[in-house]
Design an enzyme around this catalytic site. Structure first.
Site, mmCIF file in Angstrom:
data_model
loop_
_atom_site.group_PDB
_atom_site.id
_atom_site.type_symbol
_atom_site.label_atom_id
_atom_site.label_comp_id
_atom_site.label_asym_id
_atom_site.label_seq_id
_atom_site.Cartn_x
_atom_site.Cartn_y
_atom_site.Cartn_z
ATOM 1 N N THR B 10 0.820 -1.206 0.000
ATOM 2 C CA THR B 10 0.000 0.000 0.000
ATOM 3 C C THR B 10 0.857 1.261 0.000
ATOM 4 O OG1 THR B 10 -0.065 0.016 2.419
ATOM 5 C CG2 THR B 10 -1.821 -1.189 1.282
ATOM 6 N N ASP B 11 0.217 2.400 -0.224
ATOM 7 C CA ASP B 11 0.928 3.674 -0.113
ATOM 8 C C ASP B 11 0.123 4.654 0.735
ATOM 9 O OD1 ASP B 11 -0.989 5.039 -1.703
ATOM 10 O OD2 ASP B 11 0.202 4.830 -3.521
ATOM 11 N N ALA B 12 0.661 5.844 0.898
ATOM 12 C CA ALA B 12 0.051 6.824 1.794
ATOM 13 C C ALA B 12 -1.307 7.314 1.311
ATOM 14 C CB ALA B 12 0.995 8.017 2.001
ATOM 15 N N GLY B 13 -1.683 6.963 0.087
ATOM 16 C CA GLY B 13 -3.030 7.258 -0.390
ATOM 17 C C GLY B 13 -4.050 6.282 0.175
ATOM 18 N N GLY B 14 -3.582 5.266 0.902
ATOM 19 C CA GLY B 14 -4.488 4.294 1.515
ATOM 20 C C GLY B 14 -4.881 3.157 0.586
#
Lengths: 124, 124, 124, 124
Positions: B10-14
């Site tokens: 995953t990334d910080a965009g969720g």
């Protein structure tokens, strides 16, 4: 060495995924070696690799998307067949220490490539 | 082939970081080959690699942490020196199509390993 | 934008793992936005994200460990709710074009973070 | 927990890139939690996260492409605000111990999402 944090570095917790700091350690070691005239990729071609054999790392505070970090590296123990480095990651805009650790590298001949692991040297 | 989504994906965009879906495509191709008795790592040792030479991918909806996905793969064009596969990623709990694309692989001799490129630098 | 290739970027084939080029595309877009005064992480905090909705990429030649690459980015189509960029990766020491592609981004409100999806499961 | 090694896991040294083993540790912890009825992604939505605060890892031997590994996890110390787990990675076909380490997790409220870090607490 500077490291900018991109989306690829972060996780759904909104912070840098923990194993990525250890990649930055490795980038910084490569650049430190380069600054002393040693090229890790060249050394590997000539049969010298420096695998990480031990890590001891404290994660003190997280970095977030778009942070600009510094990686600081210095040797703490140099032995015959291994070297231990202290590596720290600091956020540039507030000087906060985020991660620090000891990384021990072995010095040993390169592993055989997976394309040549059948006992037959590639040039034979 | 099933893929479970972990923090690393995953990334910080969720959501899942977009390039990771393309890794799942590659995992699924490896397992498809295996199911037909072809082992990608063995083939590479014997000098046969199948590099991706073209990708055409539509990202329709995101996967999130802990999703369980299916990767579906089938050939759409088989040529003399390349093969094009259609690959789709579907979320298991609602059947939603998340990603689909065409992946073209070349069939060609393995590149020399960087540990054995003695005398012929790739960039020379 | 410059990209140095480290061990983390490569795979057992001795070259850069194909999905990593697509990460460099994203780094370069982030820096291009920054050079025009737009900060991707700030925009995300304010609810504006630019997810990749389509990729069309040709992989022409591989990069190897320690290569220094340039990523070149320019817009080819700007629509109301999407933008398509052409992105190219060139090796600096020989000017060789390694990868080129079209990347289409949507402009839309940020997804809810997984830590704050109270009451509305994303898969419901 | 089983882990299959794909191209994405390896590096130009022909072995698994060292930080990836630490990703497998995290996958295995997620599955261990799941087997006890705790869902890491659900817990995060409700404000409970378990960040890694300390790693102590010995890398004893490398895994290679297509290896099938087992990750073994058990608690060694459970405190009020942290837990330390021992995690080992063993190759299935020869039983060789490749990696072992101690992983300390904190238990604490989830960090604010990057989409909500502008002075407005997520619950406000």
């Amino acid at each position: 060495m500077d490291v900018r944090i991109y989306y690829e570095d972060t996780d759904a917790g909104g912070v840098v995924y923990h194993t990525n700091y250890i990649k930055y350690f490795e980038r910084a070691r490569t650049e430190l070696f380069r600054s002393h005239g040693f090229f890790v990729a060249e050394l590997a071609k000539n049969g010298f690799v420096f695998p990480v054999v031990r890590l001891e790392i404290d994660f003190k505070a997280p970095a977030v998307h778009d942070d600009l970090l510094s990686v600081i590296t210095y040797p703490v123990r140099v032995g015959g067949s291994s070297i231990t480095l202290c590596q720290k990651i600091v956020r540039q805009n507030d000087g906060k220490l985020l991660v620090e650790g000891l990384v021990t590298l072995a010095c040993k001949p390169a592993v055989q490539s997976p394309t040549h692991t059948t006992g037959d040297p590639p040039d034979a």
